[in-house]
Design an enzyme around this catalytic site. Sequence first.
Site, mmCIF file in Angstrom:
data_model
loop_
_atom_site.group_PDB
_atom_site.id
_atom_site.type_symbol
_atom_site.label_atom_id
_atom_site.label_comp_id
_atom_site.label_asym_id
_atom_site.label_seq_id
_atom_site.Cartn_x
_atom_site.Cartn_y
_atom_site.Cartn_z
ATOM 1 N N GLU A 147 0.816 -1.216 0.000
ATOM 2 C CA GLU A 147 0.000 0.000 0.000
ATOM 3 C C GLU A 147 0.855 1.273 0.000
ATOM 4 O O GLU A 147 0.848 2.053 0.960
ATOM 5 C CB GLU A 147 -0.958 0.005 1.192
ATOM 6 C CG GLU A 147 -2.025 -1.064 1.112
ATOM 7 C CD GLU A 147 -3.020 -1.006 2.260
ATOM 8 O OE1 GLU A 147 -4.120 -1.558 2.115
ATOM 9 O OE2 GLU A 147 -2.683 -0.412 3.308
ATOM 10 N N GLU A 299 -6.584 -7.982 -0.649
ATOM 11 C CA GLU A 299 -7.093 -7.872 0.716
ATOM 12 C C GLU A 299 -8.575 -7.536 0.697
ATOM 13 O O GLU A 299 -9.040 -6.724 -0.099
ATOM 14 C CB GLU A 299 -6.377 -6.761 1.495
ATOM 15 C CG GLU A 299 -4.935 -7.006 1.834
ATOM 16 C CD GLU A 299 -4.367 -5.884 2.697
ATOM 17 O OE1 GLU A 299 -5.171 -5.168 3.353
ATOM 18 O OE2 GLU A 299 -3.146 -5.713 2.721
#
Length: 650
Positions: A147, A299
């Site tokens: 991320e 995710e």
Amino acid sequence: MTHGRILFGGDYNPEQWPEETWYDDVRLMKDAGVNSVTLGVFSWAKLEPHPGAREFGWLDRLMDLMHAGGIGVVLATPTSSPPPWMGRLHPDTLPRDEDGRTEWWGGRQHFSHSSATYRRYAAAVTEDLAARYAGHPALTMWHINNEYCTYDYGDEAAAAFRRWLRDRYGTLDALNTAWGTAFWSQGYDSWDGILPPRRAHYLKNPGQVLDFRRFTSDALLECFLAERDIVRRHTPHTPVTTNFMPLWSGQDGWRWAEEEDVVSVDLYPDPRDPLGAQYGALVQDLTRSQARGPWMLMEQAAGPVNWRGANHPKPRGLNRLWSLQAVARGADAVCYFQWRQSRQGAEKFHSGMVGHAGERGRTFQEIKRIGAELREIGGEVAGTRLTAGVAVLHDWHSWWATDQDGRPSTHVGYPDVLRAWHRALWEAHLTADFAHPEHDLTAYRLVVVPQLYLLTDAAIDNLLAYVSGGGTLVCGFLTGIADEDDRIRPGGMDARLRGLFGIRTLHEWWPLEPGETVECEGGLRGTLWSEEIEAAGTADETVPYRGGELDGLPAVLRRGRAWYVSTLPEPEALRALLARVAAGAGVHPPLDGLPAGVEAVRRGELLFLLNHGREPVTVDVPGTHRDLLTGAAVTGRTTLGRYGVAVLKP
């Protein structure tokens, strides 16, 4: 990517648990049908407990254990969360915010993307990790960092920003012209005088802010590429990814996706959001379009997250529904953060595939069902593609230019407008790809532009060529206003676009207050925005405003196959408009007469039906099919229960 199966699993953080737990994890993974785990995302302090040390023994045992259990490993470089010793010994690795405050260790993502020291340590640990596990049979994919989302306004980032600007502009005269520094006496006489857009007394230079967003995306991309190239050198045939955050403004996702072998995303809709499924569909469509094919859901949450004001769990069946929605919209991997719910740390209330309730808990029992169903349908689904007749245009540079102060309205948010237009298509059961405004659009019958404030000349020429070639274009307000330097185009909108839509003059923008609406002919009601437009005589159709300052002026106008919508219609009106235009362009839903709350998507030859409601519904399905989830024959109609799904094969 998946070799005829859907990857199923998630982030596995075994360093948080005693080693005897690992063997129980493998037992439960096999019981749940898990075939892939991601290891090492936050393991830098474990791998390198002090500078230059290497502790690989625990990871060796885990890699061997996963292989013995038939579970593939997506091995992560741990570089998103440096160990505390790095910040302590090398303060230059820590980022600073726009006020000059240091972001200290103790959380994560505490690294300066421009720090030479950070990059050196990151390359070293990546090199040793890749060398050690290049030949390991459990390794299936590389996951770089995690991320990417850091900003840095510190001195080393400032120097890197100046180098980036030299490469972009060449001369100070060119930079001063691009940034419009004649305004407010901002002209630069030296490269050394240029800084990141740190805290200012009043509004910052928009050109400077825009370029800093571009620079930050590029600086982070340099970090990704450095690590990617290291692992590729050791394992040239092993795919590489990094996980995007959903609809995140910090990265130019089109450019980043070109550098990945597998495009992956993290997706966390709010289970209490009545439009959570639509938000999920938007992110899935965007990610599929970045990947230009199958993609990876890296995710999602098996239950509640831990960052909302009230972190609600997913009701029974919703996890399965949203997982299969991702598959319907092109995912070949369905994964979670994380495998086992943490007992300590900042995310101990973030759910896991195995929650605090353990294997008897509802969450794990639902995980087992999802794993079994993905295993059942994987051979039919994996590798197949969607074909969309609609493209939604999206550009991060336009978003960055729009997302600044000093605009006509602070209530106009780019992602909100994008979501409103995608919602209209979703509710009309029209599957859409996303595309960059300079992409080849000839494969689409309909192109939709919710809002692109900044458009390059090449993008405008592309839109004109698309319509000239027979395509249908629907464009929302505040589009084509500025060039790539955020310089307002003469006339307030590019003249070529005004000609395309049949606009003689755009006199004024009339933003609306929250809750304020404008009435239009035919019952259409506009929100958020309106415009004082004078139509040219060449306009073929108009929908005028009724009442107020804009009475009689066009809210919607069409010239040939080009439509312009100068307000944001309320949801039902926008859905009806786009459904009408799509039908005229030859784009139709996969099924007619779908009940409210039912989503229908075709992936390859398979028809996915998803009931986003809590009550059973019956769906008419012409012909005879087999439901891959149940094995049952479906002739004429099928019933979907609460959050029910059918995957129908002719």
